[in-house]
Design an enzyme around this catalytic site. Sequence first.
Site, mmCIF file in Angstrom:
data_model
loop_
_atom_site.group_PDB
_atom_site.id
_atom_site.type_symbol
_atom_site.label_atom_id
_atom_site.label_comp_id
_atom_site.label_asym_id
_atom_site.label_seq_id
_atom_site.Cartn_x
_atom_site.Cartn_y
_atom_site.Cartn_z
ATOM 1 N N CYS A 56 -1.296 22.894 -19.764
ATOM 2 C CA CYS A 56 -1.005 21.588 -19.160
ATOM 3 C C CYS A 56 -0.245 21.840 -17.852
ATOM 4 O O CYS A 56 -0.322 22.947 -17.309
ATOM 5 C CB CYS A 56 -0.223 20.686 -20.118
ATOM 6 S SG CYS A 56 1.409 21.306 -20.613
ATOM 7 N N ARG A 104 2.666 18.717 -23.573
ATOM 8 C CA ARG A 104 1.365 18.683 -24.252
ATOM 9 C C ARG A 104 0.921 20.041 -24.784
ATOM 10 O O ARG A 104 0.546 20.146 -25.965
ATOM 11 C CB ARG A 104 0.292 18.127 -23.294
ATOM 12 C CG ARG A 104 0.492 16.656 -22.975
ATOM 13 C CD ARG A 104 -0.348 16.227 -21.796
ATOM 14 N NE ARG A 104 0.098 16.849 -20.553
ATOM 15 C CZ ARG A 104 -0.466 16.691 -19.367
ATOM 16 N NH1 ARG A 104 -1.541 15.924 -19.261
ATOM 17 N NH2 ARG A 104 0.027 17.275 -18.290
ATOM 18 N N ASP A 147 -0.310 12.479 -19.790
ATOM 19 C CA ASP A 147 0.983 13.141 -19.571
ATOM 20 C C ASP A 147 2.088 12.233 -20.117
ATOM 21 O O ASP A 147 2.286 11.132 -19.603
ATOM 22 C CB ASP A 147 1.145 13.368 -18.062
ATOM 23 C CG ASP A 147 2.455 14.040 -17.711
ATOM 24 O OD1 ASP A 147 3.318 14.194 -18.596
ATOM 25 O OD2 ASP A 147 2.613 14.399 -16.534
HETATM 26 P P1 4NP Z 1 3.354 18.626 -19.617
HETATM 27 O O1 4NP Z 1 4.260 17.407 -19.090
HETATM 28 O O2 4NP Z 1 2.428 18.990 -18.462
HETATM 29 O O3 4NP Z 1 2.611 18.028 -20.760
HETATM 30 O O4 4NP Z 1 4.284 19.743 -20.013
HETATM 31 C C1 4NP Z 1 5.013 17.488 -17.918
HETATM 32 C C2 4NP Z 1 6.222 18.140 -17.914
HETATM 33 C C3 4NP Z 1 6.990 18.184 -16.767
HETATM 34 C C4 4NP Z 1 6.531 17.555 -15.619
HETATM 35 C C5 4NP Z 1 5.320 16.899 -15.619
HETATM 36 C C6 4NP Z 1 4.554 16.874 -16.767
HETATM 37 N N1 4NP Z 1 7.325 17.580 -14.443
HETATM 38 O O5 4NP Z 1 6.987 16.877 -13.471
HETATM 39 O O6 4NP Z 1 8.360 18.276 -14.421
#
Ligand code: 4NP
Length: 147
Positions: free
Chosen positions: A7, A13, A120
């Site tokens: 991800c 995720r 997300d």
């Molecule tokens: P992930 O979610 O891609 O599912 O781990 C996110 C975690 C952090 C961020 C964006 C999405 N961020 O902008 O820091």
Amino acid sequence: MKILMVCLGNICRSPLAQGIMEHYAPEDWVIDSAGTSGWHSDERPDTRSILTAKEHGITLDHQRSRQVTVEDFEVFDILFAMDSANYSNLIQLAPSDAAKQKVRLILNESYPGENKAVPDPYTGGQEGFTHVYELLDEAIQSFLKTH
Ligand code: 4NP
């Protein structure tokens, strides 16, 4: 079988996807996860992912965030992207056509050909993580029926 869940941040995720796949997959399979960004490198999964997994008897305790690398295309048989941005970033990083063939959108396992995204959940509440869990559980069960 060696599977990498991917991800953006590798804290919400893909750690859940890794945990669910580890829970159901044969013991000799290698399961890992990574982020297309290195923004959260070495961090534990988000507490909301940890809590959601725990509700289903799954631990994410051993997980730390890391960025995906070009070597991952050699190590892993399949790289599962959570959404189309992850998918595009992986295709750009892939060092060969054979490597590109290893990249798949995970929800195409449960909804073939629909190119649906695992949303997300980072900026939302706990219910977003519950929804992500349900989508991933369904996709992973579908995948395991045919592998
Ligand atoms: P992930 O979610 O891609 O599912 O781990 C996110 C975690 C952090 C961020 C964006 C999405 N961020 O902008 O820091």
